[in-house]
Design a protein around this motif. Sequence first.
Motif, mmCIF file in Angstrom:
data_model
loop_
_atom_site.group_PDB
_atom_site.id
_atom_site.type_symbol
_atom_site.label_atom_id
_atom_site.label_comp_id
_atom_site.label_asym_id
_atom_site.label_seq_id
_atom_site.Cartn_x
_atom_site.Cartn_y
_atom_site.Cartn_z
ATOM 1 N N VAL A 1 90.695 52.733 -15.012
ATOM 2 C CA VAL A 1 91.494 53.679 -14.235
ATOM 3 C C VAL A 1 92.461 52.857 -13.384
ATOM 4 C CG1 VAL A 1 91.439 55.478 -12.451
ATOM 5 C CG2 VAL A 1 89.677 55.424 -14.239
ATOM 6 N N ALA A 2 93.708 53.327 -13.308
ATOM 7 C CA ALA A 2 94.738 52.540 -12.632
ATOM 8 C C ALA A 2 95.453 53.353 -11.558
ATOM 9 C CB ALA A 2 95.771 52.044 -13.650
ATOM 10 N N VAL A 3 95.693 52.729 -10.422
ATOM 11 C CA VAL A 3 96.550 53.332 -9.389
ATOM 12 C C VAL A 3 97.613 52.323 -8.983
ATOM 13 C CG1 VAL A 3 94.743 54.811 -8.412
ATOM 14 C CG2 VAL A 3 95.152 52.546 -7.424
ATOM 15 N N ARG A 4 98.739 52.821 -8.539
ATOM 16 C CA ARG A 4 99.742 51.939 -7.946
ATOM 17 C C ARG A 4 99.733 52.190 -6.450
ATOM 18 N NH1 ARG A 4 104.693 51.992 -11.258
ATOM 19 N NH2 ARG A 4 103.167 51.094 -12.698
ATOM 20 N N ARG A 5 99.676 51.090 -5.724
ATOM 21 C CA ARG A 5 99.561 51.127 -4.269
ATOM 22 C C ARG A 5 100.964 50.956 -3.677
ATOM 23 N NH1 ARG A 5 93.865 49.020 -3.110
ATOM 24 N NH2 ARG A 5 93.594 51.139 -3.882
ATOM 25 N N HIS A 6 101.265 51.646 -2.605
ATOM 26 C CA HIS A 6 102.606 51.609 -1.995
ATOM 27 C C HIS A 6 102.510 51.417 -0.499
ATOM 28 C CE1 HIS A 6 103.063 53.924 -5.735
ATOM 29 N NE2 HIS A 6 104.323 53.510 -5.746
ATOM 30 N N LYS A 7 103.558 50.835 0.062
ATOM 31 C CA LYS A 7 103.736 50.860 1.512
ATOM 32 C C LYS A 7 104.072 52.287 1.947
ATOM 33 C CE LYS A 7 105.911 46.315 1.797
ATOM 34 N NZ LYS A 7 107.145 45.608 2.109
ATOM 35 N N PRO A 8 103.922 52.588 3.217
ATOM 36 C CA PRO A 8 104.323 53.927 3.696
ATOM 37 C C PRO A 8 105.802 54.221 3.399
ATOM 38 C CG PRO A 8 103.037 52.796 5.364
ATOM 39 C CD PRO A 8 103.291 51.787 4.285
ATOM 40 N N GLN B 1 85.590 50.816 -15.808
ATOM 41 C CA GLN B 1 84.361 51.619 -15.695
ATOM 42 C C GLN B 1 84.094 52.075 -14.268
ATOM 43 O OE1 GLN B 1 81.275 49.376 -18.018
ATOM 44 N NE2 GLN B 1 81.582 51.196 -19.273
ATOM 45 N N GLY B 2 85.125 52.484 -13.597
ATOM 46 C CA GLY B 2 84.927 52.992 -12.250
ATOM 47 C C GLY B 2 86.203 53.649 -11.782
ATOM 48 N N VAL B 3 86.275 53.916 -10.504
ATOM 49 C CA VAL B 3 87.442 54.581 -9.930
ATOM 50 C C VAL B 3 87.888 53.760 -8.723
ATOM 51 C CG1 VAL B 3 88.284 56.709 -8.870
ATOM 52 C CG2 VAL B 3 86.586 56.824 -10.700
ATOM 53 N N PRO B 4 89.172 53.488 -8.581
ATOM 54 C CA PRO B 4 89.630 52.690 -7.449
ATOM 55 C C PRO B 4 89.364 53.416 -6.126
ATOM 56 C CG PRO B 4 91.359 52.931 -9.103
ATOM 57 C CD PRO B 4 90.275 53.882 -9.461
ATOM 58 N N ASP B 5 89.037 52.644 -5.089
ATOM 59 C CA ASP B 5 89.041 53.211 -3.740
ATOM 60 C C ASP B 5 90.461 53.667 -3.460
ATOM 61 O OD1 ASP B 5 86.397 52.545 -3.318
ATOM 62 O OD2 ASP B 5 86.914 50.536 -2.573
ATOM 63 N N ARG B 6 90.636 54.921 -3.095
ATOM 64 C CA ARG B 6 91.996 55.435 -2.918
ATOM 65 C C ARG B 6 92.483 55.180 -1.505
ATOM 66 N NH1 ARG B 6 93.220 59.348 -6.772
ATOM 67 N NH2 ARG B 6 95.264 59.566 -5.813
ATOM 68 N N GLN B 7 93.721 54.739 -1.420
ATOM 69 C CA GLN B 7 94.383 54.571 -0.122
ATOM 70 C C GLN B 7 95.495 55.607 -0.023
ATOM 71 O OE1 GLN B 7 95.425 50.474 0.577
ATOM 72 N NE2 GLN B 7 93.327 49.759 0.168
ATOM 73 N N PRO B 8 96.030 55.836 1.182
ATOM 74 C CA PRO B 8 96.917 56.998 1.382
ATOM 75 C C PRO B 8 98.122 57.037 0.440
ATOM 76 C CG PRO B 8 96.304 56.029 3.484
ATOM 77 C CD PRO B 8 95.737 55.135 2.435
ATOM 78 N N ASN B 9 98.710 55.874 0.174
ATOM 79 C CA ASN B 9 99.936 55.916 -0.632
ATOM 80 C C ASN B 9 99.710 55.489 -2.079
ATOM 81 O OD1 ASN B 9 101.879 56.693 1.535
ATOM 82 N ND2 ASN B 9 101.005 54.842 2.448
#
Lengths: 428, 428
Positions: B345-352, B364-372
Amino acid sequence: MSTFRPALLTDHYELTMVSAALRDGTADRPCVFEVFSRRLPTGRRYGVVAGTARLIELIRDFRFDADEIDFLRRTGVVDEAAAAWLAGYRFTGDIEGYAEGELFFPGSPILTVSGGFAECVVLETLVLSVLNHDCAVAAAAARMVTAARGRALIEMGSRRAHEEAAVAAARSAYLAGFRFTSNLAAGRRYGIPTAGTAAHAFTLLHTDEKTAFASQVASLGRDTTLLVDTYDISQGIRNAIEVAGPQLRAVRIDSGDLAVIAHQSRELLDSLGATETKIIVSGDLDEYAIAALAAEPVDMYGAGTSVVTGSGAPTASLVYKLVEVEGRPVVKRSEHKSTIGGRKVAVRRHKPTGTATEEVVVPQGVPDRQPNDRLLQRTYVAGGEPAEPVSLDESREHLRQCLISIPWEGLKLSAGDPAVPVTVVPTS
Amino acid sequence: MSTFRPALLTDHYELTMVSAALRDGTADRPCVFEVFSRRLPTGRRYGVVAGTARLIELIRDFRFDADEIDFLRRTGVVDEAAAAWLAGYRFTGDIEGYAEGELFFPGSPILTVSGGFAECVVLETLVLSVLNHDCAVAAAAARMVTAARGRALIEMGSRRAHEEAAVAAARSAYLAGFRFTSNLAAGRRYGIPTAGTAAHAFTLLHTDEKTAFASQVASLGRDTTLLVDTYDISQGIRNAIEVAGPQLRAVRIDSGDLAVIAHQSRELLDSLGATETKIIVSGDLDEYAIAALAAEPVDMYGAGTSVVTGSGAPTASLVYKLVEVEGRPVVKRSEHKSTIGGRKVAVRRHKPTGTATEEVVVPQGVPDRQPNDRLLQRTYVAGGEPAEPVSLDESREHLRQCLISIPWEGLKLSAGDPAVPVTVVPTS
């Protein structure tokens, strides 16, 4: 076999030219268009004609149906007069050209299309798409065949090319002397022998390598190729022979320093009594990598990316130029480009030994014939009717003979002059 | 619109694997295959996902008819059991992946195919053919769009690509931000605006340039583009304005030192009162040549060879790897290659501020999600049923937004690190 309709594989401007030419009365002016290249890709000594038979079939099917014409009218590409003309379109002119498998050089007139302006100009994009692609692949493939020095090659690059381009690429590679393709559509459409056994995924699917090998042998017999590099190659080879016995046809290695590994694998196979088991190598092989393996105990090469992408030259730089209007030669004179006007006739001149020495191209005339000259152009279409096609195997043999005929320097992989110089004899 | 049958656009070994897996009972083992790239082409800072919608349609049509199965049996590619299985084939699994127009980097899991082993493995070649081609063109085209700094681009490379690849290339170029294509099939199939007016042949057909221009204007009106470099460019421009008047929409120049000529042409057009007449340039333009013309009075660029051949990278190096079998991660361990096992599973992290800083990939898991964070995968197929497709225009806008989101260094044409680093978080 394809039910594809080729007529819209065409650039917008060809149809706006048809509209304007119909309106001003020039649409039927007798014209001659010529396909040639101003240069070979950097480092190449010859080009290979490929795709012409495929092209002629597409031209035979080049008709505009009601839906296509409706699209062209609705979007304003053509006016009513042009729409009516397209509805009745079929090519009624003549096409001559070099045989598939023939070599070409800068200035060689590899295809000549003659007829009315409009009926010829609409074919420009299709002619160039087919020839630029197929010639690019064939030239790269021919160099790999030379580098392989008689060892067999399998084309396995489908996954690195557009799905339909892959089928044409397989055809070009076979024409150039490859023995097999992995592509099933190419097998069906062109009768090319297909080959392939298993991927790493098949080994990973099973609990261990031996189980995977046993399954493959149970399904395909010992006359198969086991892929031995999923885990440890030496252990993979031991597992393969343990499962299949020394009668196993081949092992394939797809990774690592192939020169070293081929050597070690041969020794190991021999020590296991599998002296007849072949070694097939693959993995980013181009003509240079193949040449570098000449001294190693390799029996067959699998080539993928490099062959389908033309090994650095993914398109031939062939152009489709108007060279004659109503019998008079025409020439564009932009600052940095020039073409030679007039319909051309080409012969290749040879020594009595059969070695090619020169290609002579004569605009608006016929070359003085010498005893060992060979006329390079044949009839593909006469009055709209396609001539009897030449088989792919005949074209393959033709290229083989052509490569024997050029001076030996012409087969070097290094950069150099064209293998045969082209002399354009000015019209007297 | 295409009636093409995709099932044989497949490598031989996929069907021999199906035969063996049916025989040994592993054909239905739940598997996960992943499409990713180990590297970007030399010098590139991002890849662009393209072709997925086209691929999903082909997978929907991926069925074997009686003639195809007969061919496969006759040639010994499959046995009777596999033939029967192919006759009933339709993909019943799931496909998730990055949106078209999304950026990707080495290790990004751009497509995830899950289902039984056999139903997934037969799609390998088709998946890779479509994505490797379309992503390669889109990445090159996106760099050209950046280099053009808001000026319009027209894709006119059909003649330099296989005839069907040309249509897909036009789609990728439009997705990347090109405004027009010359390819009529792309116009019809994908609704892309087409453009084009006349070639040098149209001028050569006529007795002189003014006659040709007058014919074109009579047919297409003043809202057209006259090609002014068949003979002398300055005289060509004078002829164009004399014939069409200063309301002429545009002139096109296809040869010469475009920087110098664009400048001279602008001055000449202005001196003739044609201050609103646009200048379109073409002729071997790639992203570097386009960037070099940024300061010149050019209104639109025509790009051909470079865009359809991926500007030096004609294929993306995407692979289709088995990463999970029955819930356990699997990994091939050849000497010089490695893949990371497990569904990701993939997320892209961003600055505010919206600037992308990192791509986080979790097997085999889910990323800890951050606000952006933005989740990068969407559903394309669920239980064999395709999801509602996203329009090409939406994908085009998505890419535009993605390119705004990356750090400015990521848009440089020069070589450098990937614009956004990918972090694979080991499974805890």
